[in-house]
Design a protein around this motif. Structure first.
Motif, PDB file in Angstrom:
ATOM      1  N   ALA A 255      -0.924 -46.027 -47.322  1.00  0.00           N
ATOM      2  CA  ALA A 255      -1.115 -46.614 -48.645  1.00  0.00           C
ATOM      3  C   ALA A 255      -1.314 -45.523 -49.696  1.00  0.00           C
ATOM      4  N   ILE A 256      -2.161 -44.557 -49.389  1.00  0.00           N
ATOM      5  CA  ILE A 256      -2.400 -43.455 -50.328  1.00  0.00           C
ATOM      6  C   ILE A 256      -1.124 -42.650 -50.541  1.00  0.00           C
ATOM      7  N   THR A 257      -0.411 -42.382 -49.459  1.00  0.00           N
ATOM      8  CA  THR A 257       0.834 -41.629 -49.556  1.00  0.00           C
ATOM      9  C   THR A 257       1.878 -42.391 -50.362  1.00  0.00           C
ATOM     10  N   GLY A 258       2.000 -43.688 -50.124  1.00  0.00           N
ATOM     11  CA  GLY A 258       2.965 -44.505 -50.854  1.00  0.00           C
ATOM     12  C   GLY A 258       2.701 -44.533 -52.338  1.00  0.00           C
ATOM     13  N   ILE A 259       1.451 -44.675 -52.706  1.00  0.00           N
ATOM     14  CA  ILE A 259       1.093 -44.680 -54.129  1.00  0.00           C
ATOM     15  C   ILE A 259       1.440 -43.347 -54.773  1.00  0.00           C
ATOM     16  N   ALA A 260       1.112 -42.273 -54.101  1.00  0.00           N
ATOM     17  CA  ALA A 260       1.388 -40.949 -54.655  1.00  0.00           C
ATOM     18  C   ALA A 260       2.880 -40.647 -54.714  1.00  0.00           C
ATOM     19  N   PHE A 261       3.648 -41.108 -53.706  1.00  0.00           N
ATOM     20  CA  PHE A 261       5.097 -40.899 -53.727  1.00  0.00           C
ATOM     21  C   PHE A 261       5.768 -41.696 -54.832  1.00  0.00           C
ATOM     22  N   ALA A 262       5.201 -42.835 -55.179  1.00  0.00           N
ATOM     23  CA  ALA A 262       5.797 -43.680 -56.208  1.00  0.00           C
ATOM     24  C   ALA A 262       5.782 -42.996 -57.573  1.00  0.00           C
ATOM     25  N   ALA A 263       4.735 -42.248 -57.848  1.00  0.00           N
ATOM     26  CA  ALA A 263       4.638 -41.613 -59.166  1.00  0.00           C
ATOM     27  C   ALA A 263       3.837 -40.316 -59.077  1.00  0.00           C
ATOM     28  N   PRO A 264       4.401 -39.269 -58.452  1.00  0.00           N
ATOM     29  CA  PRO A 264       3.618 -38.035 -58.311  1.00  0.00           C
ATOM     30  C   PRO A 264       3.314 -37.368 -59.647  1.00  0.00           C
ATOM     31  N   GLY A 265       4.241 -37.428 -60.575  1.00  0.00           N
ATOM     32  CA  GLY A 265       4.004 -36.821 -61.891  1.00  0.00           C
ATOM     33  C   GLY A 265       2.881 -37.519 -62.627  1.00  0.00           C
ATOM     34  N   THR A 266       2.850 -38.833 -62.544  1.00  0.00           N
ATOM     35  CA  THR A 266       1.789 -39.606 -63.197  1.00  0.00           C
ATOM     36  C   THR A 266       0.438 -39.271 -62.593  1.00  0.00           C
ATOM     37  N   LEU A 267       0.386 -39.156 -61.286  1.00  0.00           N
ATOM     38  CA  LEU A 267      -0.861 -38.798 -60.613  1.00  0.00           C
ATOM     39  C   LEU A 267      -1.367 -37.446 -61.102  1.00  0.00           C
ATOM     40  N   LEU A 268      -0.491 -36.478 -61.207  1.00  0.00           N
ATOM     41  CA  LEU A 268      -0.907 -35.148 -61.662  1.00  0.00           C
ATOM     42  C   LEU A 268      -1.311 -35.162 -63.136  1.00  0.00           C
ATOM     43  N   ARG A 269      -0.629 -35.961 -63.954  1.00  0.00           N
ATOM     44  CA  ARG A 269      -1.009 -36.052 -65.363  1.00  0.00           C
ATOM     45  C   ARG A 269      -2.371 -36.725 -65.524  1.00  0.00           C
ATOM     46  N   LEU A 270      -2.666 -37.685 -64.656  1.00  0.00           N
ATOM     47  CA  LEU A 270      -3.989 -38.312 -64.684  1.00  0.00           C
ATOM     48  C   LEU A 270      -5.083 -37.298 -64.356  1.00  0.00           C
ATOM     49  N   LEU A 271      -4.734 -36.290 -63.601  1.00  0.00           N
ATOM     50  CA  LEU A 271      -5.670 -35.215 -63.287  1.00  0.00           C
ATOM     51  C   LEU A 271      -5.689 -34.144 -64.366  1.00  0.00           C
ATOM     52  N   ASP A 272      -5.003 -34.410 -65.482  1.00  0.00           N
ATOM     53  CA  ASP A 272      -4.982 -33.550 -66.667  1.00  0.00           C
ATOM     54  C   ASP A 272      -4.339 -32.188 -66.398  1.00  0.00           C
ATOM     55  N   ALA A 273      -3.266 -32.193 -65.619  1.00  0.00           N
ATOM     56  CA  ALA A 273      -2.549 -30.946 -65.341  1.00  0.00           C
ATOM     57  C   ALA A 273      -1.585 -30.640 -66.482  1.00  0.00           C
ATOM     58  N   ASP A 274      -1.372 -29.369 -66.742  1.00  0.00           N
ATOM     59  CA  ASP A 274      -0.408 -28.951 -67.755  1.00  0.00           C
ATOM     60  C   ASP A 274       0.996 -29.340 -67.312  1.00  0.00           C
ATOM     61  N   PRO A 275       1.897 -29.600 -68.242  1.00  0.00           N
ATOM     62  CA  PRO A 275       3.276 -29.982 -67.868  1.00  0.00           C
ATOM     63  C   PRO A 275       3.979 -28.956 -66.979  1.00  0.00           C
ATOM     64  N   ASP A 276       3.745 -27.668 -67.226  1.00  0.00           N
ATOM     65  CA  ASP A 276       4.358 -26.639 -66.374  1.00  0.00           C
ATOM     66  C   ASP A 276       3.817 -26.709 -64.955  1.00  0.00           C
ATOM     67  N   VAL A 277       2.537 -26.992 -64.829  1.00  0.00           N
ATOM     68  CA  VAL A 277       1.917 -27.105 -63.515  1.00  0.00           C
ATOM     69  C   VAL A 277       2.442 -28.341 -62.791  1.00  0.00           C
ATOM     70  N   VAL A 278       2.595 -29.440 -63.523  1.00  0.00           N
ATOM     71  CA  VAL A 278       3.109 -30.681 -62.926  1.00  0.00           C
ATOM     72  C   VAL A 278       4.480 -30.438 -62.321  1.00  0.00           C
ATOM     73  N   GLU A 279       5.341 -29.751 -63.047  1.00  0.00           N
ATOM     74  CA  GLU A 279       6.701 -29.482 -62.566  1.00  0.00           C
ATOM     75  C   GLU A 279       6.685 -28.674 -61.268  1.00  0.00           C
ATOM     76  N   LEU A 280       5.795 -27.701 -61.179  1.00  0.00           N
ATOM     77  CA  LEU A 280       5.707 -26.871 -59.974  1.00  0.00           C
ATOM     78  C   LEU A 280       4.962 -27.569 -58.836  1.00  0.00           C
ATOM     79  N   ALA A 281       4.039 -28.465 -59.180  1.00  0.00           N
ATOM     80  CA  ALA A 281       3.176 -29.069 -58.171  1.00  0.00           C
ATOM     81  C   ALA A 281       3.797 -30.270 -57.458  1.00  0.00           C
ATOM     82  N   ILE A 282       4.767 -30.924 -58.064  1.00  0.00           N
ATOM     83  CA  ILE A 282       5.333 -32.144 -57.460  1.00  0.00           C
ATOM     84  C   ILE A 282       5.908 -31.888 -56.063  1.00  0.00           C
ATOM     85  N   PRO A 283       6.743 -30.872 -55.848  1.00  0.00           N
ATOM     86  CA  PRO A 283       7.249 -30.663 -54.470  1.00  0.00           C
ATOM     87  C   PRO A 283       6.129 -30.386 -53.462  1.00  0.00           C
ATOM     88  N   TYR A 284       5.133 -29.604 -53.881  1.00  0.00           N
ATOM     89  CA  TYR A 284       4.008 -29.302 -52.990  1.00  0.00           C
ATOM     90  C   TYR A 284       3.216 -30.567 -52.685  1.00  0.00           C
TER      91      TYR A 284
END
Length: 75
Positions: free
Chosen positions: A19-48
């Motif tokens: 369930a946790i994995t499915g939610i995160a896979f559905a919108a990984p960028g949104t999850l990282l933005r909710l954590l207040d990550a910079d846009p450059d960091v979001v782009e690099l962090a999604i594959p990881y």
């Protein structure tokens, strides 16, 4: 009985992990933005993030089996 308890624990752990994995896979960028990550960091962090979260169900199964083995040995 011991086997039913192990199976139930494994199913619950796997369900939660999926369930946790499915939610995160559905919108990984949104999850990282909710954590207040910079846009450059979001782009690099999604594959990881997808790699780490993709292995979460395997980790849940492994930990559940290990805990049950320890419980069995302590008896």
């Amino acid at each position: 009985d011991q086997h039913n308890r192990i199976a139930a624990t494994l199913i619950v752990a796997l369900g939660i992990a999926l369930a946790i994995t499915g939610i995160a896979f559905a919108a990984p960028g949104t999850l990282l933005r909710l954590l207040d990550a910079d846009p450059d960091v979001v782009e690099l962090a999604i594959p990881y993030l997808l790699l780490v979260l993709g292995t979460t169900p395997l980790l849940a199964v492994s930990l559940t089996i290990e805990i049950e083995i320890v419980r069995f040995e302590l008896r």
